[in-house]
Design an enzyme around this catalytic site. Structure first.
Site, mmCIF file in Angstrom:
data_model
loop_
_atom_site.group_PDB
_atom_site.id
_atom_site.type_symbol
_atom_site.label_atom_id
_atom_site.label_comp_id
_atom_site.label_asym_id
_atom_site.label_seq_id
_atom_site.Cartn_x
_atom_site.Cartn_y
_atom_site.Cartn_z
ATOM 1 N N PHE A 141 -6.834 63.109 -11.978
ATOM 2 C CA PHE A 141 -7.224 64.267 -11.159
ATOM 3 C C PHE A 141 -6.317 65.473 -11.458
ATOM 4 O O PHE A 141 -6.784 66.501 -11.975
ATOM 5 C CB PHE A 141 -7.150 63.807 -9.685
ATOM 6 C CG PHE A 141 -7.074 64.889 -8.663
ATOM 7 C CD1 PHE A 141 -7.939 65.983 -8.682
ATOM 8 C CD2 PHE A 141 -6.136 64.808 -7.627
ATOM 9 C CE1 PHE A 141 -7.853 66.970 -7.708
ATOM 10 C CE2 PHE A 141 -6.053 65.780 -6.656
ATOM 11 C CZ PHE A 141 -6.902 66.869 -6.699
ATOM 12 N N ASN A 181 -0.093 66.204 0.100
ATOM 13 C CA ASN A 181 -1.461 65.679 -0.095
ATOM 14 C C ASN A 181 -2.317 66.664 -0.883
ATOM 15 O O ASN A 181 -2.749 67.691 -0.341
ATOM 16 C CB ASN A 181 -2.101 65.389 1.262
ATOM 17 C CG ASN A 181 -1.398 64.262 1.978
ATOM 18 O OD1 ASN A 181 -0.250 64.398 2.403
ATOM 19 N ND2 ASN A 181 -2.040 63.135 2.071
ATOM 20 N N PHE A 241 -9.073 56.746 10.938
ATOM 21 C CA PHE A 241 -8.234 55.611 11.336
ATOM 22 C C PHE A 241 -7.274 56.070 12.433
ATOM 23 O O PHE A 241 -6.554 57.047 12.257
ATOM 24 C CB PHE A 241 -7.463 55.061 10.134
ATOM 25 C CG PHE A 241 -8.377 54.476 9.081
ATOM 26 C CD1 PHE A 241 -8.874 53.182 9.217
ATOM 27 C CD2 PHE A 241 -8.764 55.230 7.979
ATOM 28 C CE1 PHE A 241 -9.720 52.646 8.262
ATOM 29 C CE2 PHE A 241 -9.618 54.704 7.017
ATOM 30 C CZ PHE A 241 -10.096 53.406 7.165
ATOM 31 N N TYR A 274 5.813 52.082 -4.206
ATOM 32 C CA TYR A 274 5.404 53.381 -4.764
ATOM 33 C C TYR A 274 6.403 54.464 -4.360
ATOM 34 O O TYR A 274 6.920 55.205 -5.208
ATOM 35 C CB TYR A 274 3.988 53.730 -4.271
ATOM 36 C CG TYR A 274 3.536 55.129 -4.646
ATOM 37 C CD1 TYR A 274 3.019 55.393 -5.903
ATOM 38 C CD2 TYR A 274 3.638 56.191 -3.740
ATOM 39 C CE1 TYR A 274 2.615 56.690 -6.259
ATOM 40 C CE2 TYR A 274 3.235 57.478 -4.085
ATOM 41 C CZ TYR A 274 2.725 57.716 -5.343
ATOM 42 O OH TYR A 274 2.327 58.999 -5.682
ATOM 43 N N ASP A 283 -3.169 58.938 -21.842
ATOM 44 C CA ASP A 283 -3.653 58.203 -20.663
ATOM 45 C C ASP A 283 -4.108 56.813 -21.115
ATOM 46 O O ASP A 283 -4.509 56.640 -22.266
ATOM 47 C CB ASP A 283 -4.847 58.935 -20.029
ATOM 48 C CG ASP A 283 -4.946 58.675 -18.535
ATOM 49 O OD1 ASP A 283 -4.700 59.582 -17.728
ATOM 50 O OD2 ASP A 283 -5.269 57.520 -18.163
ATOM 51 N N ARG A 340 -1.120 66.046 8.385
ATOM 52 C CA ARG A 340 -0.757 66.038 6.969
ATOM 53 C C ARG A 340 -0.695 67.467 6.450
ATOM 54 O O ARG A 340 -1.291 68.371 7.025
ATOM 55 C CB ARG A 340 -1.824 65.265 6.145
ATOM 56 C CG ARG A 340 -1.936 63.779 6.456
ATOM 57 C CD ARG A 340 -0.744 63.000 5.952
ATOM 58 N NE ARG A 340 -0.851 61.578 6.234
ATOM 59 C CZ ARG A 340 -0.436 60.991 7.361
ATOM 60 N NH1 ARG A 340 0.098 61.710 8.327
ATOM 61 N NH2 ARG A 340 -0.555 59.684 7.531
ATOM 62 N N PHE A 393 -6.279 55.191 -18.961
ATOM 63 C CA PHE A 393 -7.479 55.047 -18.132
ATOM 64 C C PHE A 393 -7.341 53.987 -17.042
ATOM 65 O O PHE A 393 -8.323 53.372 -16.648
ATOM 66 C CB PHE A 393 -8.718 54.791 -18.998
ATOM 67 C CG PHE A 393 -9.021 55.917 -19.933
ATOM 68 C CD1 PHE A 393 -9.420 57.155 -19.441
ATOM 69 C CD2 PHE A 393 -8.873 55.763 -21.306
ATOM 70 C CE1 PHE A 393 -9.665 58.222 -20.302
ATOM 71 C CE2 PHE A 393 -9.120 56.827 -22.171
ATOM 72 C CZ PHE A 393 -9.531 58.054 -21.670
HETATM 73 N N1 LIG Z 1 -3.041 63.189 -5.556
HETATM 74 C C1 LIG Z 1 -2.043 63.339 -4.699
HETATM 75 O O1 LIG Z 1 -2.248 63.674 -3.512
HETATM 76 C C2 LIG Z 1 -0.619 63.130 -5.145
HETATM 77 C C3 LIG Z 1 0.407 63.393 -4.234
HETATM 78 C C4 LIG Z 1 1.713 63.205 -4.640
HETATM 79 C C5 LIG Z 1 1.999 62.780 -5.922
HETATM 80 N N2 LIG Z 1 0.976 62.531 -6.792
HETATM 81 C C6 LIG Z 1 1.343 62.082 -8.153
HETATM 82 O O2 LIG Z 1 0.722 62.947 -9.089
HETATM 83 C C7 LIG Z 1 0.386 62.218 -10.264
HETATM 84 C C8 LIG Z 1 -1.077 62.404 -10.587
HETATM 85 O O3 LIG Z 1 -1.835 61.877 -9.480
HETATM 86 P P1 LIG Z 1 -3.404 61.952 -9.426
HETATM 87 O O4 LIG Z 1 -3.781 62.161 -8.017
HETATM 88 O O5 LIG Z 1 -3.906 62.873 -10.463
HETATM 89 O O6 LIG Z 1 -3.784 60.446 -9.777
HETATM 90 P P2 LIG Z 1 -4.781 59.878 -10.899
HETATM 91 O O7 LIG Z 1 -4.897 58.408 -10.650
HETATM 92 O O8 LIG Z 1 -6.041 60.662 -10.898
HETATM 93 O O9 LIG Z 1 -3.975 60.175 -12.238
HETATM 94 C C9 LIG Z 1 -2.999 59.323 -12.759
HETATM 95 C C10 LIG Z 1 -3.333 59.108 -14.212
HETATM 96 O O10 LIG Z 1 -2.298 58.318 -14.834
HETATM 97 C C11 LIG Z 1 -2.927 57.382 -15.710
HETATM 98 N N3 LIG Z 1 -2.019 56.263 -15.915
HETATM 99 C C12 LIG Z 1 -1.611 55.342 -15.011
HETATM 100 N N4 LIG Z 1 -0.779 54.459 -15.575
HETATM 101 C C13 LIG Z 1 -0.650 54.830 -16.872
HETATM 102 C C14 LIG Z 1 0.097 54.312 -17.981
HETATM 103 N N5 LIG Z 1 0.861 53.218 -17.857
HETATM 104 N N6 LIG Z 1 0.017 54.949 -19.177
HETATM 105 C C15 LIG Z 1 -0.764 56.052 -19.322
HETATM 106 N N7 LIG Z 1 -1.502 56.589 -18.296
HETATM 107 C C16 LIG Z 1 -1.436 55.975 -17.103
HETATM 108 C C17 LIG Z 1 -4.191 57.004 -14.991
HETATM 109 O O11 LIG Z 1 -5.179 56.414 -15.823
HETATM 110 C C18 LIG Z 1 -4.631 58.355 -14.422
HETATM 111 O O12 LIG Z 1 -5.452 59.052 -15.331
HETATM 112 C C19 LIG Z 1 0.778 60.765 -9.999
HETATM 113 O O13 LIG Z 1 2.050 60.531 -10.542
HETATM 114 C C20 LIG Z 1 0.843 60.695 -8.488
HETATM 115 O O14 LIG Z 1 1.728 59.704 -8.053
HETATM 116 C C21 LIG Z 1 -0.323 62.704 -6.441
#
Ligand SMILES: NC(=O)c1ccc[n+]([C@@H]2O[C@H](COP(=O)([O-])OP(=O)(O)OC[C@H]3O[C@@H](n4cnc5c(N)ncnc54)[C@H](O)[C@@H]3O)[C@@H](O)[C@H]2O)c1
Length: 324
Positions: free
Chosen positions: A18, A181, A213, A157, A38, A220, A40
């Protein structure tokens, strides 16, 4: 690619996710070559399909846990100077069931990449930290120094993100963005980690009551993805006229909170649906209130979020109607 040839190339791990896909899109629009990685695990091919034909984009289906990854990539792309490390196990429930794997992917792999970034002469390493690093700290707004080794992290996490953020911020090239968020187009409503906003919009567009919930009074700090992307550019030193802020950890949120109940009302208004809510028991481990102090990033880089919740909801609903 014109002027882009002289610009530093950027590695984006988690590029098919995302946030990663939005960051890559913005970097390419600014003429920065992007090397995307990535595996996937939670990302999708469709998120980067539109980038694949861009001359400045190349993609490697690899895991960030592979030793020597950054070294390989700098050999292939000698102009690589900046690493945006977003790839992670993102599901909190999954992390509880798989603590060792979470530590390996979210912490140890980050430390390895960081070391490789240093030894390969990268100028900046930006990490995707998380509000989960604060555990259930009741002091609001949450300020960067509140997260410590003594914090009661509610999941592997949160713990892994905290340790990784610390490690990144301790290096001269590192910055960690503790994101609250995030919401916006391409957030997968089907994922257990996905924000409540994508789930609410999905339910509303499908004519279902919105599931809440608990009593819905939990609050948030929701931030639109484009504002997160601008924060990434800033801490990497890619915003014209602004230097790279000092290494460190920076919260990225709006500094404002909204209750889940009020959010549900806002989603129903934007989707033009009648009020229909379905209350389920509170989920164990859910934090009651969360809001960021954003003074630090504002202080070092004048950063402020620009997209209002309403505007962000409208953009997300439009996308979910058309492409989601
Ligand atoms: N979405 C949120 O609200 C939020 C909030 C705080 C932090 N984050 C952090 O931001 C980052 C991106 O989050 P997101 O919401 O886009 O999630 P997401 O799941 O859409 O993106 C994470 C991506 O990392 C890839 N990935 C996972 N493990 C991998 C590996 N071992 N090697 C290569 N690729 C790998 C996944 O396939 C995915 O495309 C993450 O680190 C997440 O913890 C997100």
């Amino acid at each position: 690619m014109g002027s882009g040839t002289h610009r530093p190339a950027c590695l984006v791990t988690g590029v098919a996710g995302f946030v990663g896909s939005h960051l890559a899109e913005r970097l390419l629009a600014l003429d920065y070559p992007v090397v995307g990685v990535d595996n996937f695990c939670s990302g999708f091919e469709k998120n980067i399909k539109h980038l694949k034909n861009h001359p400045g984009f190349c993609f490697h289906e690899r895991s960030v846990t592979e030793k020597g990854l950054l070294e390989d990539l700098t050999r292939l792309q000698p102009g690589l100077r900046i690493c945006f490390h977003l790839a992670a196990i993102v599901s909190v429930p999954y992390s509880v069931e798989h603590p060792e794997e979470t530590m390996e992917v979210n912490y140890h792999a980050t430390v390895r990449l960081l070391e490789e970034a240093g030894s390969n002469g990268l100028a900046a390493f930006v990490f995707a930290g998380s509000a989960a690093e604060y555990g259930d700290d009741p002091r609001l707004p949450l300020s960067e120094e509140f997260a410590s080794h003594a914090t009661h992290h509610l999941s592997p996490y949160g713990r892994a993100k905290f340790l990784a953020s610390k490690a990144v911020a301790a290096t001269p090239i590192g910055a960690s963005l503790r994101c609250f968020n995030i919401f916006g187009p391409r957030q997968d409503p089907g994922s257990p980690y996905s924000g409540v906003i994508s789930k609410f919009i999905d339910m509303a567009l499908n004519g279902q009551p919105l599931t809440i919930f608990g009593d819905g009074l939990q609050t948030r700090d929701f931030i639109y993805v484009a504002d997160i992307v601008e924060a990434y550019l800033l801490v990497a030193g890619l915003v014209p006229g602004k230097g790279r802020p000092p290494s460190g950890v920076y919260n990225v949120g709006t500094g404002r909170s909204i209750s889940v109940l009020d959010l549900a009302e806002a989603v129903l208004e934007v989707t033009h649906r009648p009020k229909a809510l379905n209350f389920l028991p509170e989920r164990p481990g859910d934090i009651r209130h969360s809001v960021a102090s954003i003074a630090a990033l504002n202080h070092v880089g004048d950063w402020i979020p620009r997209v209002s919740l309403h505007e962000g909801l409208e953009r997300t609903v439009k996308w979910m109607r058309e492409d989601g």
